[in-house]
Design an enzyme around this catalytic site. Structure first.
Site, PDB file in Angstrom:
ATOM      1  N   ILE A  20       0.808  -1.222   0.000  1.00 30.42           N
ATOM      2  CA  ILE A  20       0.000   0.000   0.000  1.00 30.42           C
ATOM      3  C   ILE A  20       0.838   1.269   0.000  1.00 30.42           C
ATOM      4  CG2 ILE A  20      -2.057  -1.020   1.034  1.00 30.42           C
ATOM      5  CD1 ILE A  20      -1.174  -0.028   3.737  1.00 30.42           C
ATOM      6  N   VAL A  22       5.243   2.840  -0.563  1.00 31.98           N
ATOM      7  CA  VAL A  22       6.683   2.648  -0.614  1.00 31.98           C
ATOM      8  C   VAL A  22       7.360   3.984  -0.360  1.00 31.98           C
ATOM      9  CG1 VAL A  22       8.663   1.966  -2.021  1.00 31.98           C
ATOM     10  CG2 VAL A  22       6.491   0.763  -2.273  1.00 31.98           C
ATOM     11  N   GLY A  23       8.333   3.983   0.544  1.00 43.32           N
ATOM     12  CA  GLY A  23       9.122   5.172   0.826  1.00 43.32           C
ATOM     13  C   GLY A  23      10.573   4.923   0.489  1.00 43.32           C
ATOM     14  N   GLY A  24      11.420   5.869   0.870  1.00 41.34           N
ATOM     15  CA  GLY A  24      12.823   5.754   0.560  1.00 41.34           C
ATOM     16  C   GLY A  24      13.525   4.633   1.300  1.00 41.34           C
ATOM     17  N   ALA A  26      11.527   2.135   3.428  1.00 39.32           N
ATOM     18  CA  ALA A  26      10.656   1.056   3.873  1.00 39.32           C
ATOM     19  C   ALA A  26       9.428   0.974   2.986  1.00 39.32           C
ATOM     20  CB  ALA A  26      10.239   1.271   5.331  1.00 39.32           C
ATOM     21  N   VAL A  28       5.172  -0.310   3.108  1.00 39.67           N
ATOM     22  CA  VAL A  28       4.046  -0.562   4.010  1.00 39.67           C
ATOM     23  C   VAL A  28       3.054  -1.473   3.297  1.00 39.67           C
ATOM     24  CG1 VAL A  28       2.197   0.443   5.387  1.00 39.67           C
ATOM     25  CG2 VAL A  28       4.352   1.692   5.106  1.00 39.67           C
ATOM     26  N   LYS A  43       4.955  -2.359   8.380  1.00 41.50           N
ATOM     27  CA  LYS A  43       6.030  -1.568   7.780  1.00 41.50           C
ATOM     28  C   LYS A  43       7.311  -2.385   7.834  1.00 41.50           C
ATOM     29  CE  LYS A  43       7.873   3.131   7.730  1.00 41.50           C
ATOM     30  NZ  LYS A  43       7.703   4.513   8.268  1.00 41.50           N
ATOM     31  N   ASP A 137       8.552  16.305  10.035  1.00 39.52           N
ATOM     32  CA  ASP A 137       8.192  16.084   8.630  1.00 39.52           C
ATOM     33  C   ASP A 137       6.687  16.003   8.464  1.00 39.52           C
ATOM     34  OD1 ASP A 137       8.683  15.763   5.929  1.00 39.52           O
ATOM     35  OD2 ASP A 137       8.933  13.588   6.060  1.00 39.52           O
TER      36      ASP A 137
END
Length: 505
Positions: A20, A22-24, A26, A28, A43, A137
């Site tokens: 569901i 995607v980050g730099g 990790a 999720v 996560k 952030d």
């Protein structure tokens, strides 16, 4: 890259259903807890980062902070574990109604809806502030919505990946945050953020929800009502104060901003900065000796910074929390033997003779450095004689001093982490390691004095001796004692005696 995105079929007892987000660092996943029969979000740290100890620790720290807060106003952490391939994961609330970014993709929110959501977000961030955590952030993708069992929905703040606990805060920090939402002080290497950085992020969220636009740069920014006439004056003033480039003029924390949004009266748009005599650690400038408000500590017990892959990992060895003002670095020091661009008047031919007695015990090889530090800026009390007297009191001019028990080294008894901050160039230069040269140690005192000295200008007492005490104690103890703290009377008496010996006639 594909291996980084690889999703397992299970994470512990949780059955992975779909990706569901995607980050730099990790990804999720929506998962299902078959035992409790409920959806959860899992996560997972990307496998190309899982072997980086600093990134791994930052990932786990996020889970710990969320668990510590344990509030329904934040994403909650229920479990933590490690996949068979070694990647850590944690299990948290599943936000089934998406993010604020989803809702803002096509239009601004109606004013009443925006204000209602903002009040909830402020309450969420206030929970973090109440436990000494700065999010750093805040942006629409980090605001989530979750269905309530009885109907309706609740707002949750997520992603504490770069959050900082104030028992881990330090003046030694790198830029962080997202463009358009980050506070100006977050752009500086020397700009450790406090709760007011989050207030700026909250103001930017409110502005975006009300107008459909991320706030422009301060010089081009207009009040929300200029873009949306339905915005009231109360909200206009509250939001613009939250976005003030000067953090001293912002609301002090999320709770105060939330209260302003609930108010029926227009708040003062530009109040004078509140006095900071009794401020807690987030308002405090870095201290030379590492003392906290609970009591003095020697500088050896310091925070340690590990910088890697864009993540700042802070492992605290003290509970001292410090934050810098958003002012730019002081001007470069004048060349040795000059001040304010003018040549030093000297009757002896020695470039330092106009400042320091020629027949004193100041070593010749340090005189120009002492003059450089003592004329780093125009500041009441700052002089080459003061710098020389402090060096005499600190080390007896011993450039090889090594006090490992207190982690102090060199002629000025700096600790590595503190000198890293106050050295010319600050964190943009490599972290120094002992032995520290006199050239670096002495000039850095001038930078320290010129940045922090003005903060004690109104404290009663001799200007020079206040600066000497500042080097040992920090800003808050001087303000609280309304002068040189009793702990440092013997030290400043010694400095005063040496100053009389060193001043040029």
């Amino acid at each position: 890259m594909m291996s980084r995105m690889t999703a397992p079929s299970h994470a512990g007892r949780y059955r992975i259903e779909q990706l569901i987000g995607v980050g730099g660092f990790a990804s999720v996943h929506l998962a299902h807890d078959d035992e409790l029969r409920s959806p959860v979000a899992v996560k997972i740290l990307a496998d190309n980062w899982a072997r980086k100890s600093d990134v791994r620790e930052r990932f786990l720290q996020e889970a710990r902070l969320l668990r510590r807060a344990d509030s329904h106003l934040l994403v909650q952490v229920f479990d933590i574990g490690e996949l068979d391939d070694g990647r850590p994961y944690f299990v948290m609330t599943y936000a089934d109604r998406g993010t604020l970014a989803d809702r803002l993709a096509s239009r601004p929110l109606p004013v009443e809806e925006a204000i209602g959501v903002m009040r909830d977000i402020c309450q969420s961030v206030a929970v973090l502030h109440s436990i000494g955590v700065v999010h750093r952030d805040l942006k629409p993708s980090n605001v989530l919505f979750c269905s309530r069992p009885g109907g309706g929905e609740r707002v949750m703040v997520a992603d504490l990946g770069i959050a900082r606990s104030t028992d881990h805060l330090s003046g030694l920090t790198l830029p962080a945050g997202s463009p358009g939402y980050q506070a100006p002080e977050q752009l500086y290497f020397d700009g450790a953020p406090d709760a007011r950085a989050d207030v700026h992020g909250l103001g930017a969220l409110a502005y975006h929800m009300l107008t459909g636009k991320v706030p422009a740069k301060p010089e081009h920014r207009v009040p929300p009502s200029a873009l949306n006439p339905e915005v009231s004056e109360v909200v206009d003033v509250a939001v613009m104060r939250a976005l003030d480039p000067d953090r001293e003029a912002r609301w002090p924390d999320a709770a105060a901003f939330g209260a302003a949004l609930r108010s029926s009266t227009v708040p003062e748009p530009t109040p004078p900065p509140a006095p900071r005599d009794d401020d807690g650690p987030p308002e405090e400038e870095p201290r030379h000796d590492g003392t906290s408000h609970e009591g003095p500590r020697r500088p050896g017990r310091r925070t340690a910074i590990v910088v890697g892959t864009g993540v700042v990992v802070v492992a605290a060895a003290t509970v001292t929390a410090v934050a810098l003002t958003a002012s730019p670095p002081v001007d470069p020091p004048p060349e040795p033997g000059t001040t304010a661009g003018s040549p030093v008047a000297s009757s002896t031919g020695d470039a330092t003779g106009g400042y320091l007695r020629a027949d004193s015990d100041i070593p010749d090889e340090y005189r120009e450095l002492i003059v450089q530090a003592g004329t780093y800026c125009e500041l009441p009390g700052l002089s080459p004689a003061l710098i020389a007297a402090m060096l005499k009191a600190e080390s007896g001019y011993d450039p090889d001093l090594s006090d490992k028990a207190n982690d102090e080294y060199g002629i000025a008894r700096w600790t590595p982490e503190v000198l890293w901050h106050w050295q010319p160039g600050g964190l943009q230069r490599p972290k120094p390691s002992p032995p520290f040269s006199p050239e670096l140690s002495i000039v850095s005192i001038g930078r320290f004095m010129c940045r922090l000295g003005p903060q004690v200008g109104k404290v009663p007492g001799d200007p020079a001796l206040k600066l000497a005490a500042l080097y040992r104690s920090g800003v808050a103890p001087l303000k609280q004692a309304k002068g040189v703290p009793a702990k440092w009377h013997d030290y400043t008496t010694k400095v005063a005696r040496y100053m009389r010996d060193y001043q040029s006639n």
